[in-house]
Design a protein around this motif. Structure first.
Motif, PDB file in Angstrom:
ATOM      1  N   SER A  76     -36.550  35.100  30.929  1.00 63.12           N
ATOM      2  CA  SER A  76     -35.344  35.545  31.620  1.00 63.12           C
ATOM      3  C   SER A  76     -35.156  37.045  31.424  1.00 63.12           C
ATOM      4  O   SER A  76     -35.394  37.563  30.322  1.00 63.12           O
ATOM      5  N   ILE A  99     -31.857  34.605  36.970  1.00 65.28           N
ATOM      6  CA  ILE A  99     -30.946  33.666  36.319  1.00 65.28           C
ATOM      7  C   ILE A  99     -30.106  32.890  37.318  1.00 65.28           C
ATOM      8  O   ILE A  99     -29.920  33.294  38.473  1.00 65.28           O
ATOM      9  N   ASP A 100     -29.585  31.766  36.862  1.00 70.23           N
ATOM     10  CA  ASP A 100     -28.576  31.004  37.587  1.00 70.23           C
ATOM     11  C   ASP A 100     -27.273  31.802  37.514  1.00 70.23           C
ATOM     12  O   ASP A 100     -26.833  32.170  36.425  1.00 70.23           O
ATOM     13  N   THR A 103     -24.599  29.857  34.988  1.00 73.46           N
ATOM     14  CA  THR A 103     -24.868  29.691  33.552  1.00 73.46           C
ATOM     15  C   THR A 103     -25.426  30.952  32.911  1.00 73.46           C
ATOM     16  O   THR A 103     -25.401  31.071  31.684  1.00 73.46           O
ATOM     17  N   ASN A 105     -28.412  31.531  32.607  1.00 73.03           N
ATOM     18  CA  ASN A 105     -29.701  31.113  32.071  1.00 73.03           C
ATOM     19  C   ASN A 105     -30.777  31.185  33.142  1.00 73.03           C
ATOM     20  O   ASN A 105     -30.472  31.233  34.348  1.00 73.03           O
ATOM     21  N   CYS A 107     -33.089  30.289  35.912  1.00 74.89           N
ATOM     22  CA  CYS A 107     -32.766  29.341  36.987  1.00 74.89           C
ATOM     23  C   CYS A 107     -33.975  28.463  37.305  1.00 74.89           C
ATOM     24  O   CYS A 107     -35.025  28.974  37.711  1.00 74.89           O
ATOM     25  N   ALA A 130     -37.723  29.976  27.714  1.00 78.13           N
ATOM     26  CA  ALA A 130     -36.415  29.634  28.288  1.00 78.13           C
ATOM     27  C   ALA A 130     -35.336  30.027  27.278  1.00 78.13           C
ATOM     28  O   ALA A 130     -35.285  29.479  26.181  1.00 78.13           O
ATOM     29  N   HIS A 132     -31.623  30.296  25.864  1.00 78.50           N
ATOM     30  CA  HIS A 132     -30.320  29.607  25.907  1.00 78.50           C
ATOM     31  C   HIS A 132     -29.210  30.635  25.701  1.00 78.50           C
ATOM     32  O   HIS A 132     -28.654  30.785  24.611  1.00 78.50           O
ATOM     33  N   SER A 137     -27.640  25.584  26.444  1.00 76.15           N
ATOM     34  CA  SER A 137     -29.019  25.236  26.754  1.00 76.15           C
ATOM     35  C   SER A 137     -29.328  25.430  28.229  1.00 76.15           C
ATOM     36  O   SER A 137     -28.517  25.155  29.107  1.00 76.15           O
ATOM     37  N   CYS A 138     -30.542  25.919  28.480  1.00 78.79           N
ATOM     38  CA  CYS A 138     -31.079  25.890  29.840  1.00 78.79           C
ATOM     39  C   CYS A 138     -31.216  24.433  30.304  1.00 78.79           C
ATOM     40  O   CYS A 138     -31.125  23.497  29.502  1.00 78.79           O
ATOM     41  N   ASP A 139     -31.483  24.246  31.575  1.00 74.67           N
ATOM     42  CA  ASP A 139     -31.779  22.912  32.111  1.00 74.67           C
ATOM     43  C   ASP A 139     -33.219  22.572  31.727  1.00 74.67           C
ATOM     44  O   ASP A 139     -34.150  22.726  32.508  1.00 74.67           O
ATOM     45  N   GLU A 156     -38.478  27.362  23.706  1.00 74.01           N
ATOM     46  CA  GLU A 156     -37.033  27.531  23.865  1.00 74.01           C
ATOM     47  C   GLU A 156     -36.586  28.650  22.929  1.00 74.01           C
ATOM     48  O   GLU A 156     -36.684  28.521  21.710  1.00 74.01           O
TER      49      GLU A 156
END
Length: 389
Positions: A76, A99-100, A103, A105, A107, A130, A132, A137-139, A156
């Motif tokens: 990210s 990113i989303d 969130t 985070n 995407c 990923a 967080h 937390s990310c998806d 993560e």
């Protein structure tokens, strides 16, 4: 000055550290594996490797996954520098996934789109980190599905997220990843003064990371070449680093872990109070996904009028509120721009950054102190709203 974050040290923490000072071990003794067991048990992971920082943990995680020259790591752009730098330590290349916008985070939809293009170009990532962000937390289920389809490994970067959960289980259990990394910096949920940890369910990855944190050196006969020459004998079987955590730090972490749920619960109470008190201001408040319970390392708000961010930031600082900004997108740093990254490459991360301010959130932030933060925001941001066309 009200800081954006700070540690909470109890008398029990102090007594635990003093006991180590009076013991036979100050560096890496019995307190380190005890801390590893405490964190692994909490996160429901099989193995944990404690190191001197989360940056070190990211580095040895990449090494264990055999990331190297010619390989590619994606992460990210909305993160601390270490999430990308860890690839470069291994000689690998770095790229980013936007990113989303809710969130902040990485995407999963943007990741899927980029993977499709990368597969056509024959340049898929070997590792995806990923992040967080802020403790949420990310998806990971979606990212894990893409990892299986395209064959990349997953780290993560949960530096913000110890004490958080995803789909009802603790962050760190590596259900959808190969390795999870935690940070124990003083402004994080749990502190060891400085420190980090890498968790995994793969015993081979754990063994590799244990080697890399301590010079690539072993006394384990099973890992040596040839026979041992005696009980004093050791071998360097790989090129490693001195990334070890001390017993002083580890015992502080173990003591802190006993209160981790209390720490996170207090952060949620503070965040919920901010949600109520700030809802009428021209701010975008943090979105919390129903699939995750954030550890709430940060409480980032976004000014709806991002052109006023510098004035608002400076006036909050002048009012004794040490707000911060998390993060300047990594791809906009001078050391990354020389690889060809430029403004406009990741518009969601850039739009978030343009108006972002992290408000104080930490265990000892009282309602009275929080009221001071809110009152200052009402005065400063309210003035900005009245002066806008």
């Amino acid at each position: 000055m009200i800081p954006y974050g700070r540690q909470h040290i109890s008398d029990e923490d102090v007594e635990a550290v003093v006991a180590v000072l009076r013991s036979d071990f100050l560096t890496q003794g019995p307190a380190v594996p005890a801390f590893e067991r405490a964190v692994a048990g909490y996160a429901q992971a099989q193995h944990a490797v404690a190191v001197n920082s989360a940056t070190s943990a990211l580095h040895i995680a990449c090494m264990a996954l055999e990331l190297g020259p010619g390989d590619l790591l994606w992460t990210s752009p909305n993160t601390f520098l270490a999430s990308a730098n860890c690839a470069r330590y291994c000689g690998a290349d770095v790229d980013f996934v936007d990113i989303d916008p809710r969130t902040y985070n990485l995407c999963p939809a943007a990741l899927a789109h980029k993977l499709e293009a990368a597969e056509r170009a024959g340049r898929l990532p070997k590792v995806v980190v990923a992040v967080h962000f802020a403790g949420q937390s990310c998806d990971m289920q979606a990212i894990g599905t893409l990892a299986r389809r395209y064959g990349f490994r997953v780290i993560e970067d949960a530096s913000h997220a110890v004490g958080g959960s995803y789909l009802g289980l603790p962050v760190g259990g590596c259900r959808f990843s190969d390795i999870t990394v935690f940070s124990f910096h003083p402004v994080k949920i749990v502190t060891t003064a400085e420190g980090g940890m890498a968790l995994t369910n793969d015993p081979a990855l754990a063994r590799s990371m244990q080697l890399y944190r301590s010079h690539g050196m072993t006394r384990d006969a099973a890992l040596m070449q040839g026979d041992s020459e005696g009980p004093w004998y050791y071998q360097q079987v790989a090129l490693g680093y001195n990334y070890r955590l001390t017993d002083l730090q580890a015992v502080l972490g173990t003591s802190q872990m006993r209160r981790i749920d209390e720490f996170v619960a207090r952060r949620h109470a503070i965040a919920e109070r901010y949600d109520r008190l700030l809802k009428e201001l021209p701010l975008v408040l943090p979105f919390r996904s129903p699939d995750a319970r954030s550890a709430l390392h940060l409480y980032p708000v976004v000014l709806r009028d991002s052109t006023d961010r510098k004035r608002v930031f400076e006036e909050l600082r002048a009012a004794g509120i040490a707000v911060n900004v998390h993060y300047i997108p990594v791809h906009l740093q001078p050391d990354y721009r020389r690889f060809g990254f430029q403004r406009g490459d990741f518009p969601n991360a850039e739009a978030y950054y343009a108006g972002a301010i992290s408000l104080p959130i930490y265990f000892d932030l009282t309602d009275e102190l929080q009221d001071r933060v809110v009152a200052a925001l009402q005065r400063i941001v309210g003035a900005a709203r009245l002066s806008s066309p």
